[in-house]
Design an enzyme around this catalytic site. Structure first.
Site, PDB file in Angstrom:
ATOM      1  N   ILE A   1       0.872  -1.179   0.000  1.00  0.00           N
ATOM      2  CA  ILE A   1       0.000   0.000   0.000  1.00  0.00           C
ATOM      3  C   ILE A   1       0.903   1.221   0.000  1.00  0.00           C
ATOM      4  O   ILE A   1       1.782   1.340   0.854  1.00  0.00           O
ATOM      5  CB  ILE A   1      -0.897   0.059   1.260  1.00  0.00           C
ATOM      6  CG1 ILE A   1      -1.700  -1.237   1.442  1.00  0.00           C
ATOM      7  CG2 ILE A   1      -1.835   1.264   1.210  1.00  0.00           C
ATOM      8  CD1 ILE A   1      -2.384  -1.318   2.808  1.00  0.00           C
ATOM      9  N   HIS A   2       0.693   2.127  -0.961  1.00  0.00           N
ATOM     10  CA  HIS A   2       1.509   3.344  -0.921  1.00  0.00           C
ATOM     11  C   HIS A   2       0.788   4.580  -1.458  1.00  0.00           C
ATOM     12  O   HIS A   2       1.223   5.697  -1.206  1.00  0.00           O
ATOM     13  CB  HIS A   2       2.806   3.153  -1.708  1.00  0.00           C
ATOM     14  CG  HIS A   2       2.627   3.298  -3.187  1.00  0.00           C
ATOM     15  ND1 HIS A   2       2.139   2.280  -3.983  1.00  0.00           N
ATOM     16  CD2 HIS A   2       2.850   4.341  -4.029  1.00  0.00           C
ATOM     17  CE1 HIS A   2       2.086   2.685  -5.226  1.00  0.00           C
ATOM     18  NE2 HIS A   2       2.499   3.936  -5.306  1.00  0.00           N
ATOM     19  N   ARG A   3      -0.309   4.411  -2.195  1.00  0.00           N
ATOM     20  CA  ARG A   3      -0.945   5.569  -2.821  1.00  0.00           C
ATOM     21  C   ARG A   3      -1.600   6.461  -1.765  1.00  0.00           C
ATOM     22  O   ARG A   3      -2.213   5.982  -0.809  1.00  0.00           O
ATOM     23  CB  ARG A   3      -1.977   5.126  -3.856  1.00  0.00           C
ATOM     24  CG  ARG A   3      -1.345   4.525  -5.096  1.00  0.00           C
ATOM     25  CD  ARG A   3      -2.351   4.289  -6.189  1.00  0.00           C
ATOM     26  NE  ARG A   3      -1.703   3.712  -7.359  1.00  0.00           N
ATOM     27  CZ  ARG A   3      -1.165   4.414  -8.341  1.00  0.00           C
ATOM     28  NH1 ARG A   3      -1.205   5.736  -8.314  1.00  0.00           N
ATOM     29  NH2 ARG A   3      -0.593   3.813  -9.363  1.00  0.00           N
TER      30      ARG A   3
ATOM     31  N   ARG B   1       5.791   6.384   3.487  1.00  0.00           N
ATOM     32  CA  ARG B   1       4.522   7.085   3.633  1.00  0.00           C
ATOM     33  C   ARG B   1       3.505   6.216   4.376  1.00  0.00           C
ATOM     34  O   ARG B   1       2.753   6.693   5.221  1.00  0.00           O
ATOM     35  CB  ARG B   1       3.964   7.477   2.267  1.00  0.00           C
ATOM     36  CG  ARG B   1       2.569   8.119   2.346  1.00  0.00           C
ATOM     37  CD  ARG B   1       1.898   8.141   0.988  1.00  0.00           C
ATOM     38  NE  ARG B   1       2.556   9.044   0.069  1.00  0.00           N
ATOM     39  CZ  ARG B   1       2.626   8.855  -1.234  1.00  0.00           C
ATOM     40  NH1 ARG B   1       2.112   7.766  -1.780  1.00  0.00           N
ATOM     41  NH2 ARG B   1       3.220   9.740  -2.003  1.00  0.00           N
TER      42      ARG B   1
ATOM     43  N   ASP C   1      -1.836  -1.671  -4.363  1.00  0.00           N
ATOM     44  CA  ASP C   1      -2.392  -0.505  -5.057  1.00  0.00           C
ATOM     45  C   ASP C   1      -1.374   0.052  -6.057  1.00  0.00           C
ATOM     46  O   ASP C   1      -1.545   1.137  -6.597  1.00  0.00           O
ATOM     47  CB  ASP C   1      -2.857   0.576  -4.083  1.00  0.00           C
ATOM     48  CG  ASP C   1      -1.750   1.160  -3.212  1.00  0.00           C
ATOM     49  OD1 ASP C   1      -0.568   0.788  -3.398  1.00  0.00           O
ATOM     50  OD2 ASP C   1      -2.065   1.980  -2.328  1.00  0.00           O
TER      51      ASP C   1
END
Length: 361
Positions: A208-210, A241, A284
């Site tokens: 997950i990074h968006r 992030r 994602d």
């Protein structure tokens, strides 16, 4: 083809997916061009930057602008100012930009204002969601580029719909080149599966990074709830992030659950080895969606839309959104398709791109 070093190219990169794509083009550029590599520093964590240059055998950047994190406007503005200064000094024939990050847009803007030709690798992709900063970056970059290098017919049709028809070329996706290059090295050099005590085919891989997922506590919590509810271990390499968001939203307890294997960002070879042997990938990331397809690994995309619609249409990728029930339903009902046609390239996309640069120069 032009003689060695008759063409001068500035390659502008700043984020993990761009290093992977640039690696293939850099190898193809060597016989025919002088390449100057400019790293904006958008990804500055060593595990998201230096390790990729080492593993993919990319020449060390000639410039590292060290821009780092900031708001979108501040980050893009700093990049624009610093990239412009480099381009004035270097005076290249072409600037190559990749994908859809702030680095992409800043590089294209700086070049076009100096009347330097811009080649956009991975042109024409659209999610049709303008809430995503990446979508804005893609659209603007495509409309100011001189050479639009597309991965698919869908990408070409998107550009035609926006009135862009000149110098639009289907070349495929350079990530196919880099994946083929990395797979053999990963199997020889990576020990990540053994180090984590995993059994091939008996674990999940999640990323997950968006911003749409990390900045929204509802979406992030639902994804973490789904990860915890899976019927096996899941390896989660945590983007900086994402780790900060988990801390900010007070979700750190999720990382202590028995089936969660949270790690710092991994190098490309370790990621490829994990992808190859996973029973399923939940992500994602656009790049990982494609890698999952090429590796014939089922993919659940933690978004409501994707730019890589062909992977969904062929059944290898399922859009699950961001609620725990929808994610778990996608996992439980996934059926491996019988068909797996070639998509996005055959490992020689870098050569095709260089051929177009020479031809259009």
């Amino acid at each position: 083809m032009a003689s060695r070093n008759s063409l001068k190219v500035v390659t502008i990169v700043g984020a993990r997916p761009q290093f992977i794509k640039a690696a293939a083009v850099s190898r193809s550029l060597k016989p025919s061009a002088k390449e100057v590599i400019l790293h904006t520093g958008q990804h500055y964590d060593e595990n998201l930057s230096k390790v990729f240059f080492d593993e993919l055998e990319i020449p060390f950047p000639d410039y590292n602008l060290g821009v780092g994190s900031a708001t979108h406007g501040a980050q893009t503005g700093q990049m624009l100012e610093k990239i412009e200064a480099v381009l004035i000094d270097e005076q290249p024939d072409w600037v190559i930009v990749y994908g859809d990050t702030n680095t992409t847009l800043a590089g294209a803007l700086a070049a076009v204002k100096l009347h330097i030709k811009v080649a956009h690798v991975e042109a024409g992709l659209r999610s049709f969601n303008r809430q995503m900063p990446e979508e804005i970056n893609r659209i603007l970059t495509d409309h100011i580029s001189d050479l639009l290098l597309c991965p698919s017919d869908v990408a070409v049709n998107n550009l035609v719909d926006e009135g862009i028809i000149k110098n639009v070329i289907i070349v495929g996706d350079v990530m196919a080149d880099s994946l083929m290059f990395a797979c053999e090295k990963a199997n020889q050099q990576s020990t990540i599966i053994e180090d984590l005590g995993l059994t091939p085919g008996d674990y999940y891989l999640g990323t997950i990074h968006r911003a749409e997922n990390t900045d929204d506590p509802f979406r992030l919590r639902n994804m973490l709830d789904a990860f915890v509810a899976l019927d096996g271990p899941i390896v989660i390499p945590l983007h900086p992030r994402t780790r900060l968001a988990i801390q900010r939203h007070q979700f750190m307890a999720f990382l202590e659950k028995p089936n969660i294997i949270a790690r710092a960002p991994l190098g490309y070879l370790d990621m490829v080895r994990l992808e190859q042997s996973a029973m399923m990938i939940l992500t994602d990331s656009g790049g990982i969606q494609k890698e999952a397809y090429w590796l014939k690994v089922p993919c659940i995309t933690l978004r409501d839309e994707t730019e890589w619609v062909e992977t969904v249409e062929l059944g290898w990728n399922v859009l699950a959104g961001a609620t725990t029930p929808s994610i778990l339903e996608a996992v439980e009902t996934f059926s491996i398709p019988k068909q797996h046609p070639d998509l996005y390239g055959n490992g020689k996309v870098g050569d095709k791109i260089v051929k177009q640069l020479v031809k259009t120069n």
